[in-house]
Enzyme design. Structure first.
Site, PDB file in Angstrom:
ATOM      1  N   THR A  93       0.834  -1.217   0.000  1.00 12.38           N
ATOM      2  CA  THR A  93       0.000   0.000   0.000  1.00 12.38           C
ATOM      3  C   THR A  93       0.866   1.263   0.000  1.00 12.38           C
ATOM      4  OG1 THR A  93      -0.155   0.161   2.432  1.00 12.38           O
ATOM      5  CG2 THR A  93      -1.848  -1.152   1.305  1.00 12.38           C
ATOM      6  N   ILE A  99      -3.332   5.527   0.332  1.00  9.75           N
ATOM      7  CA  ILE A  99      -4.746   5.148   0.423  1.00  9.75           C
ATOM      8  C   ILE A  99      -4.825   3.629   0.572  1.00  9.75           C
ATOM      9  CG2 ILE A  99      -7.021   5.474  -0.628  1.00  9.75           C
ATOM     10  CD1 ILE A  99      -6.057   7.982  -1.857  1.00  9.75           C
ATOM     11  N   HIS A 100      -4.339   3.197   1.732  1.00 12.55           N
ATOM     12  CA  HIS A 100      -4.126   1.773   2.018  1.00 12.55           C
ATOM     13  C   HIS A 100      -5.367   0.920   1.656  1.00 12.55           C
ATOM     14  CE1 HIS A 100      -0.683   2.986   4.605  1.00 12.55           C
ATOM     15  NE2 HIS A 100      -1.485   3.920   5.081  1.00 12.55           N
ATOM     16  N   ASP A 101      -6.505   1.299   2.224  1.00  9.00           N
ATOM     17  CA  ASP A 101      -7.695   0.440   2.128  1.00  9.00           C
ATOM     18  C   ASP A 101      -8.197   0.300   0.700  1.00  9.00           C
ATOM     19  OD1 ASP A 101      -8.918   1.813   5.245  1.00  9.00           O
ATOM     20  OD2 ASP A 101      -7.600   0.104   4.860  1.00  9.00           O
TER      21      ASP A 101
END
Ligand code: RIB
Ligand code: CA
Length: 316
Positions: free
Chosen positions: A199, A245-247
């Site tokens: 990520t 924006i990991h998710d």
């Protein structure tokens, strides 16, 4: 169409809280490939009641009727170390005029909602976990039989051969409830682990969000102000000009598996270490003698991921 439950800790619209869950929810809710059959909220970026309200407001702005069930307000075993305080101040001017879609909120506790929804579904469901794993672990504890109805669990969490973001070795979602992570990773279910090692390969700056700056619709304003406020906070706290924006990458994997290359591994969770609690210990060589329990994401198509996120924001 893939039937998906998203378990999330959305800081969207809250000062000093990560808004990446909001982008993940946008990607999923706007995709024709995904049928979001429920959204469950969990403690994490913000107190769970704030996360629930943020989801309900996002659904109002998107005019979507998706069931929302509120879940755990704290980890299963150990409450937050040192009673870490979660951000709880709204970004001025964002939400005052956006009502929650309260009629989407159901009274069922999130882990029970996951159990009921999985059992009722004709098809197997996919769970996308983008917050601490407390709700998902509790659902597996309440009714282990739901494993028959779960195709896989895609988790944004952990870090494969990569530093943590809360301690030198632990990533936030795992660190917040390592015992829950241990329950999930030892469940025997197919797990896809989307960790910081992938990520954090794509950073986003204020320039990336400038496409929303002059838009006047509430959804664009919500995401623009959330992004800019979060970036200002990161600049102040970490002297960095980019956020991750990991998710969104966890949902990105769901939308296009070619986005990410994975590797089988045995993942165990450190729950005891004074210095290493919350670490995802990744065995890709079979040294532990344990069978692999997860597909661990190792490389991503950075250009494609960036395009996926920007395209989603452009089409708000
Ligand atoms: O470490 C990143 C994760 O922690 C993301 O899910 C972010 O939203 C926070 O929950
Ligand atoms: Ca999250």
């Amino acid at each position: 169409m893939q039937k998906v439950i998203i378990d999330t800790d959305p800081g969207l619209g809250i000062r000093e809280a990560d808004f990446d869950d909001g982008v993940a929810l946008l990607l999923a809710l706007k995709s024709p490939q995904i049928d979001v059959i429920g959204i469950t909220t969990v403690h994490g970026n913000v107190p769970v009641s704030y996360g629930t309200r943020n989801v309900l407001r996002l659904l109002h702005l998107m005019q979507r009727n998706v069931k929302v069930a509120q879940g755990a307000h704290r980890p299963i075993i150990l409450d937050y170390p040192g009673k870490v305080k979660r951000p709880d101040r709204e970004i001025e001017g964002i939400f005052q005029f956006i009502p929650s879609m309260e009629d989407n909120l159901i009274s069922t506790f999130a882990p029970q909602f996951i159990v009921d929804t999985a059992n009722k579904s004709e098809d197997k469901i996919i769970i996308v976990g983008i917050g601490p794993l407390t709700n998902i672990a509790l659902s597996l504890i309440i009714n282990p039989g739901i494993k028959e109805k779960i195709e896989k669990i895609i988790i944004m969490g952990g870090a494969a051969f990569y530093p943590g973001n809360v301690t030198p070795v632990a990533e936030f979602n795992i660190w917040m409830d390592p015992e829950a992570a241990e329950v999930v990773f030892s469940s025997g279910l197919p797990i896809v682990m989307v960790g910081l090692n992938v990520t954090q390969k794509v950073g986003f700056t204020k320039k990336d969000f400038s496409l929303l700056k002059n838009k006047i619709d509430p959804l664009s304003k919500l995401f623009y102000l959330s992004a800019v406020t979060w970036l200002d906070y990161l600049k102040k706290m970490q002297n960095t000009r980019e956020c991750y924006i990991h998710d969104a990458l966890a949902v990105g994997y769901l939308l296009d598996e070619k986005l990410i290359s994975t590797r089988q591994a045995y993942v165990s969770i450190e729950t005891k270490g004074a210095l290493t609690r919350g670490q995802t210990v990744i065995d890709t060589q079979g040294i532990s003698g344990k069978r692999p329990n997860a597909q661990v994401c190792m490389e991503i198509d950075k250009k494609r991921f960036r395009e996926m996120v920007i395209d989603c924001l452009e089409k708000l």
